[in-house]
Enzyme design. Structure first.
Site, short mmCIF file in Angstrom:
data_model
loop_
_atom_site.label_atom_id
_atom_site.label_comp_id
_atom_site.label_asym_id
_atom_site.label_seq_id
_atom_site.Cartn_x
_atom_site.Cartn_y
_atom_site.Cartn_z
N ASP A 99 15.50 -14.95 34.62
CA ASP A 99 15.05 -16.33 34.74
C ASP A 99 16.20 -17.28 35.09
OD1 ASP A 99 12.33 -15.88 34.04
OD2 ASP A 99 12.89 -15.77 31.93
N LYS A 103 4.77 -18.05 30.52
CA LYS A 103 4.48 -16.73 29.93
C LYS A 103 4.44 -16.86 28.42
CE LYS A 103 9.33 -15.70 31.05
NZ LYS A 103 10.44 -14.75 31.10
#
Ligand SMILES: *[C@@H]1O[C@H](CO)[C@@H](O)[C@H](O)[C@H]1NC(C)=O
Ligand SMILES: *[C@@H]1O[C@H](CO)[C@@H](O)[C@H](O)[C@H]1NC(C)=O
Ligand SMILES: *[C@@H]1O[C@H](CO)[C@@H](O)[C@H](O)[C@H]1NC(C)=O
Ligand SMILES: *[C@@H]1O[C@H](CO)[C@@H](O)[C@H](O)[C@H]1NC(C)=O
Ligand SMILES: *[C@@H]1O[C@H](CO)[C@@H](O)[C@H](O)[C@H]1NC(C)=O
Length: 365
Positions: A204, A258
């Site tokens: 990320d 998420k």
């Protein structure tokens, strides 16, 4: 009576003046041995030096301190838990002056990141201060780069995380990219602005685990897993998030929310994507899923996701032929509120699936 209280005031006054003038010194750090005396000053200059292997370079600063980094910082190589650097203090001005911080990544990288293999010190940069932190150049992080749990309002700008060397396999990575779990910014603080920064990595670019009033604007993310909210575990709130003007290139995902399949009692609310550009996305352009760590598994519904908007500025996405441009995987009844996606534009790629989401407006694929 009167003379006594006057004396008390006089003594208190002298004590205050003495304290203020003694901290207005300039502390200089050229090795870890210098830290304890340097942090008694409200100006701290850091010269080039190597932090011994297995030690944290820890700065616990007086309120209002200015830090000037004047040379390259290296870290001795050793398999241990870390962190490599940690800074605490309120209202700190941290001037990185574009000096390099070298984590020695190739010594640790084995393609497994934090999931196995060598223990890798992480995070490399543990940011617990408030104030401003700018122009810090970090290269070759063993695993996660910045972990930010700021104690008060913080602006981070002009920071670079460059783990591009980790894109290549090495003798320990069985043909995989050697760098893994090299997150750019892991955030668990509030009142945070991250701007004008660059992340080139293998995970990320941004991952917000908790916090409110977080703006991520005008950043460049290359080659990793894009801009994420999550993964969201139990009993946390993420709210008031502004993702604006960013450029995400060659990444597996571009914009992701998420939530852990098993998470309960958590909420993600008021996330706005405004005027971003993402190109050459390879797996999912936008992925909102409640089945993490599986991309599109059976979703949980212990996390409410509400008010997720792509507007007012256009966010444009392009993907490879095999990429799904938009996929949404909500648990029954757990995606709610306003989802105005009229500012989302996709070019190329394939349509993904949208399940249990009855609230998206202004967008069809
Ligand atoms: C923050 O520190 C600066 C010095 O760097 C000082 O001038 C300012 O007053 C401080 N602000 C607060 C709110 O303490
Ligand atoms: C740690 O190892 C890396 C990779 O071999 C190397 O680039 C770096 O210079 C080493 N660091 C130190 C302080 O020796
Ligand atoms: C939101 O965070 C920014 C960046 O730290 C700060 O300047 C601003 O005051 C915060 N807003 C509120 C309402 O606290
Ligand atoms: C980010 O860059 C813009 C454009 O150069 C500039 O106006 C802005 O002040 C920068 N932000 C910070 C926090 O330095
Ligand atoms: C698209 O991204 C992939 C993965 O990072 C990369 O291998 C490929 O070269 C990129 N394509 C272009 C045209 O940049």
């Amino acid at each position: 009576m009167f003379p006594l209280s006057a004396l008390v005031f006089l003594v208190a006054g002298i004590a205050t003046v003495t304290k203020a003038s003694s901290s207005s010194c300039i502390g200089t750090i050229s090795s870890l041995n210098d830290v304890s005396s340097a942090i008694k000053c409200t100006t701290v200059n850091i010269n080039a030096f190597t932090v011994p292997a297995g030690k944290t370079f820890e700065l616990q600063l007086l309120a209002g301190t200015t830090v000037n980094v004047l040379g390259e910082i290296q870290f001795g190589n050793k398999s241990w838990a870390g962190p490599l650097f940690e800074v605490k203090g309120s209202n700190i001005t941290f001037n990185g002056n574009n000096q390099k911080w070298d984590g020695g990544g190739p010594f640790y990288w084995d393609g497994k990141g934090t999931n196995g293999g060598t223990t890798k010190p992480r995070p490399m940069m543990h940011i617990l201060m408030s104030g401003t932190l700018n122009n810090v150049q970090v290269v070759n992080t063993p695993a996660h780069a910045f972990s930010v749990a700021n104690s008060g309002p913080l602006t981070i700008s002009g920071v670079t995380v460059d783990d591009s060397q980790g894109n290549q396999p090495n003798s320990k990575s069985s043909g995989l990219a050697a760098g893994h779990n090299t997150d750019g910014f892991d955030v668990s603080g509030s009142n945070l602005l991250i701007e004008n920064s660059t992340v080139i990595n293998q995970d990320d670019c941004l991952a917000i685990g908790r916090g409110t009033n977080i703006t991520f604007s005008n950043n460049y993310c290359k080659g990793g897993h894009g801009i994420s909210v999550g993964s969201i575990s139990s009993n946390v709130v993420v709210s008031n998030i502004d993702i604006s003007g960013n450029n995400v290139v060659n990444s597996a995902y571009s914009f992701r929310i998420k939530t852990d399949k098993s998470a309960t009692n958590s909420a993600v609310k008021d996330v706005t994507y405004n005027a971003n550009t993402a190109t050459n996305c390879t797996q999912y352009g936008v992925l909102i899923t409640q089945s993490y760590p599986t991309d599109l598994g059976t979703p949980g519904n212990g996390v409410t996701i509400s008010n997720i908007n792509f507007n007012p500025g256009t966010t444009s996405l392009t993907g490879t032929n095999s990429a799904y441009m938009v996929a949404v995987n909500c648990g029954t009844g757990s995606c709610t509120g306003t989802w105005d996606w009229s500012g989302l534009e996709t070019i190329g790629g394939k349509a993904g699936s949208i399940t249990n989401n009855k609230v998206i407006t202004g967008f069809t694929q």
